[in-house]
Structures are given as C-alpha cells and as structure tokens.
Write an enzyme that holds these catalytic residues in place. Structure first.
Site, PDB file in Angstrom:
ATOM      1  N   HIS A 102      11.476   8.755   8.072  1.00  0.00           N
ATOM      2  CA  HIS A 102      12.778   9.165   8.778  1.00  0.00           C
ATOM      3  C   HIS A 102      12.601  10.242   9.925  1.00  0.00           C
ATOM      4  CE1 HIS A 102      16.827  10.545   9.011  1.00  0.00           C
ATOM      5  NE2 HIS A 102      16.286  11.932   9.037  1.00  0.00           N
TER       6      HIS A 102
ATOM      7  N   ASP B  71      26.972  14.466  -0.001  1.00  0.00           N
ATOM      8  CA  ASP B  71      26.304  14.997   1.485  1.00  0.00           C
ATOM      9  C   ASP B  71      27.382  14.279   2.500  1.00  0.00           C
ATOM     10  OD1 ASP B  71      24.312  15.554   3.363  1.00  0.00           O
ATOM     11  OD2 ASP B  71      24.411  13.568   3.832  1.00  0.00           O
TER      12      ASP B  71
ATOM     13  N   ARG C 242      30.832  20.223   7.676  1.00  0.00           N
ATOM     14  CA  ARG C 242      30.000  21.056   8.505  1.00  0.00           C
ATOM     15  C   ARG C 242      30.147  20.740   9.985  1.00  0.00           C
ATOM     16  NH1 ARG C 242      24.701  18.714   6.766  1.00  0.00           N
ATOM     17  NH2 ARG C 242      23.700  20.086   8.493  1.00  0.00           N
TER      18      ARG C 242
ATOM     19  N   SER D 293      20.448  17.654   3.030  1.00  0.00           N
ATOM     20  CA  SER D 293      20.947  16.314   3.566  1.00  0.00           C
ATOM     21  C   SER D 293      19.973  15.192   3.539  1.00  0.00           C
ATOM     22  CB  SER D 293      21.860  16.577   4.712  1.00  0.00           C
ATOM     23  OG  SER D 293      22.273  15.499   5.298  1.00  0.00           O
TER      24      SER D 293
ATOM     25  N   LYS E 218      19.181  12.132   0.763  1.00  0.00           N
ATOM     26  CA  LYS E 218      19.451  10.432   1.153  1.00  0.00           C
ATOM     27  C   LYS E 218      18.101   9.956   1.101  1.00  0.00           C
ATOM     28  CE  LYS E 218      21.434  11.882   4.957  1.00  0.00           C
ATOM     29  NZ  LYS E 218      22.314  11.865   6.394  1.00  0.00           N
TER      30      LYS E 218
END
Length: 435
Positions: A82, A161, A168, A183, A187
């Site tokens: 990621h 989230d 946010r 977050s 995920k």
C-alpha cells in the site's frame, strides 16, 4: 457509558480504555452517535493525540466494524503493498505481476485517486474492459487460480473508517497521525493479508511533507501491526518529484508495461519496484539473502514471466490483452504537444505537486469520488532531475483533449521545472526502512 464522557476524557489528554474505544466505534457504526459528537472527539484527538495502545485498539475496533476477508492458510503467504499516495506512483502496477510471477500470492484492494494523487484503480480501469468490481468470492477464487487479483475496496470493509474519514475531511483533522495510521492499517488487515508492505511518502507530492513526519507515521503503523500480530514493513520514500516519467492513467499503464517487458532497467521506478519486491520475498521467507532475491526478480522480468502474469491478470478481469502489444488500443488523447526547453544545463528539480495539478486540470484527476476522469490525458517527462538539457530539447509532452486545458497544464509544468549549471547528485528513493 456515555459518549460525552469519552469526549471529555480525551479532551483532558487521558488515555481511553479498549472498552471505551469499542463503545465509541460501535456507536459510530450503528448511527446512534450524532456527527457533532464524533467531530468533537476527532478534534480532541487532533489536539491531544493517542498512545500506541489507544491507536492499536482503535484500529482493531475499526477492523471489527465490518467484514474481514479470510483467505485461510493462503493468508500467511499473501502480500499486500500500500502507498500513502503520490504522483506518477505506478509501483503497485509494476510490482504485483512481478511478485505473482515469483510465486507470492497477491490480493490487492485499492482505491481511486482524489485531489492531486493518482489512484491504482483509475489506472487499471484505463485498460479497455478491465473490471475492478470484484466480489470477495471472486477475488478469493482468482488468487487461488492465477495467484493475483486487484479490486476496489468493498463497501462493508471497515465502515467505521469510512464514516470517520468523511468527517475528518470537513473538520480539518485529516492530518492527525493516529487517525491516519489506524485508517491505513485497519483497511489492510481487513483485506486479508498477513504480510503488509507500506510505502510512506514524503515531499511536495505527498500528504507528509518532511521525512521526519513520514518516519513518525511509519513507525506508528509498524507498531500497530506488531500489536495486532501482523507482519508490517514500512518504507519511507521520496515524493519530491513524480515517480517515473508518466503522470496520468493510460500513460502510466504504458510505462508500467515497458518495465514489465524489461525495457526500463534503471531509474526510480525500476529501483523502487526491485526494492519492494526484495522486501516481499524476504518478508515471506521465500529468500533469506536480499541479493539472491533481487537477482531472482531480474530473471523473472527478463524471462518474460512478469509481463505474461500481467496478461493473465488483465484477461481474468475482463480487460483487452491486446494493449500489451499494441498501445493504440489504450485511450488516445486528441493532442500530443511537445514542450521545448528554454534553458540549457541540468534539471535540478521537478515539483511533483505542480505536475500533478497540471494533470488534474487536463482531466486526469478528481476532486470528489463521484467525479468522472479522462483516462487518455497526462504528462510525459522527457527530461528528469539530473539529466542534461539543451535549448530546444523536448522537456515534457502533454497529452490533452482541449487546447485551453493544454495551456493551463503547461503553466504549472513550466513552473515545476528548475535548472542548474552543475549536475546534481543522484538522490536515493528510500529514506528509511522500518520493520
């Protein structure tokens, strides 16, 4: 237990218990907590922060707020890579077929691009027919059959989230490090991988502007992983200038194909892809020695196995495999405009944000998830930092479908380039690796 007491406790800088965090996330998920209380809690976290234990408990609560993908015994071998977001960042696309061809199962859930950062899903969907709308069952079956699948994040993975992120965005708490860490990690764990590699970017084209900020975030995410019994490696990398030469969607797919065919052997894309590949092979225990792992990856590229694995992936997800051998099958822009240099010397800097913003003006990016994008447009950087330039050399090329948008893009790309009379020292892409 009352939400107002949880807000007050965090406002005073005290550590929330696991039970209090679970109650907060449960109330958020089932809709019993109003947005104004969630917003108050978010601002309290922004000012007071969270401990490592609090952040790990928040991450676990968000994981448990929705579905969790289980691949059974395969999860122990699956790798998920990621990136925190960048410009021209196509390393996921170059890395995944390479690792799959090396025998590492890949189950990757990605998102679409927002703001100035590009999204892996957008790039892949520029391939005609390619579908990223995969059910969990379809993804599981595809990983078992060909060793790789890439899909969009499903609606019920970490729904807490999603609700927190939406607030946010409008409460100026996006940059709270514990919230970013929870977050991202929630995920990734909910997606089913036991081996996670995080590319944490810093620089003008990233959310974190300094390497110190990126290291702080990376260290926290690795610690959360350890507390939740997951193997996480975080690699802090530079995003001061675009990765590779292509910025856009279809143009980045073409550059990725060139790498997988073995036609790009040097430069930042090659360096990072092989670095991340080596980390994955050693993290999963396939190799102990990094030099041997790297040599193995080079062999896979030059044998043609990597590009053939990408062909398998495209076919499995309904895409047109002819694009591999015929780039004209990809979306084509109406105009190809070569911008020539007015300077001689060496390129000393290319501001990633300005190039990205220019591409967004062309239509390659979006402000909100519902916006449509133009897959065919983008910018190709004919000259990059450290390369010699003469007056009249092609500096960069704009692919556009609108003359005014071309001019708007050129303004920002011209501002992005800086020059020097002395060749600058080569900058390493990796700042720090945290395990």
């Amino acid at each position: 237990m009352r939400i107002v007491d949880i807000i007050d406790k965090k406002k005073r800088g005290k550590e929330l218990s696991k039970e209090e965090i679970n109650y907060f996330i449960s109330s958020l998920t089932d809709g019993t907590m109003p947005d104004y209380q969630t917003s108050a809690w978010l601002m309290a976290v922004w000012f007071r922060g969270m401990s490592e234990d609090e952040t790990a408990n928040l991450t676990e609560a968000m994981i448990n707020s929705g579905d969790v993908i289980h691949f059974g015994e395969l999860s122990k071998r699956i790798v998920d890579k990621h990136s925190t977001g960048g410009v021209g960042d196509k390393v996921t696309i170059t890395l995944i077929p390479l690792l799959a061809a090396a025998g590492i199962p890949i189950a990757k859930l990605s998102g679409k691009g927002l703001g100035h950062t590009g999204g892996t899903i957008d790039k892949l969907e520029s391939i005609p027919g390619f579908s990223t709308d995969l059910s969990i069952e379809k993804m599981h079956k595809q990983v078992e059959e060909i060793g790789v699948a890439i899909g969009q994040q499903t609606g019920n993975l970490t729904p807490a989230d999603g609700k927190l992120y939406a607030l946010r965005d409008v409460t100026a708490t996006i940059d709270a490090v514990p919230l970013i860490a929870s977050s991202v990690v929630s995920k990734k764990i909910a997606s089913g991988a036991d081996n996670i590699i995080l590319d944490v970017k810093y620089g003008s084209g990233a959310f974190m502007k300094t390497p110190e900020e990126a290291v702080n975030l990376a260290e926290l995410m690795v610690k959360i992983g350890h507390k939740l019994n997951k193997s996480i490696t975080a690699v802090v990398t530079s995003m001061e200038e675009p990765l590779g030469r292509a910025v856009g969607n279809s143009v980045e797919i073409i550059e990725s194909l060139e790498f997988l065919k073995g036609n790009i052997v040097t430069g930042d894309i090659a360096e990072l892809t092989y670095d991340f590949g080596t980390i994955a092979l050693t993290q999963t225990g396939k190799f102990i020695d990094e030099a041997t792992a790297r040599s193995y990856l080079l062999e896979i590229i030059h044998s043609g196995k990597a590009i053939e694995k990408f062909r398998e992936l495209i076919k499995a997800q309904g895409g047109d495999t002819e694009i591999i051998d015929d780039y004209s099958k990809m979306p084509q822009a109406k105009y190809k405009v070569e911008i020539k240099s007015q300077n001689s010397g060496y390129v000393s800097k290319i501001d990633a944000y300005k190039v990205a913003y220019g591409c967004k003006l062309l239509g390659a990016g979006r402000e909100k998830k519902s916006d449509s994008i133009d897959y065919s447009v983008g910018v190709f950087l004919n000259k990059k930092t450290g390369e010699k330039v003469e007056v009249g050399d092609v500096l960069y090329t704009i692919y556009s479908n609108d003359e005014q948008k071309t001019a708007d893009c050129q303004k920002y790309c011209d501002e992005a380039y800086e020059f020097t009379t002395v060749q600058p020292a080569e900058q390493k892409q990796i700042y720090k690796i945290i395990r």
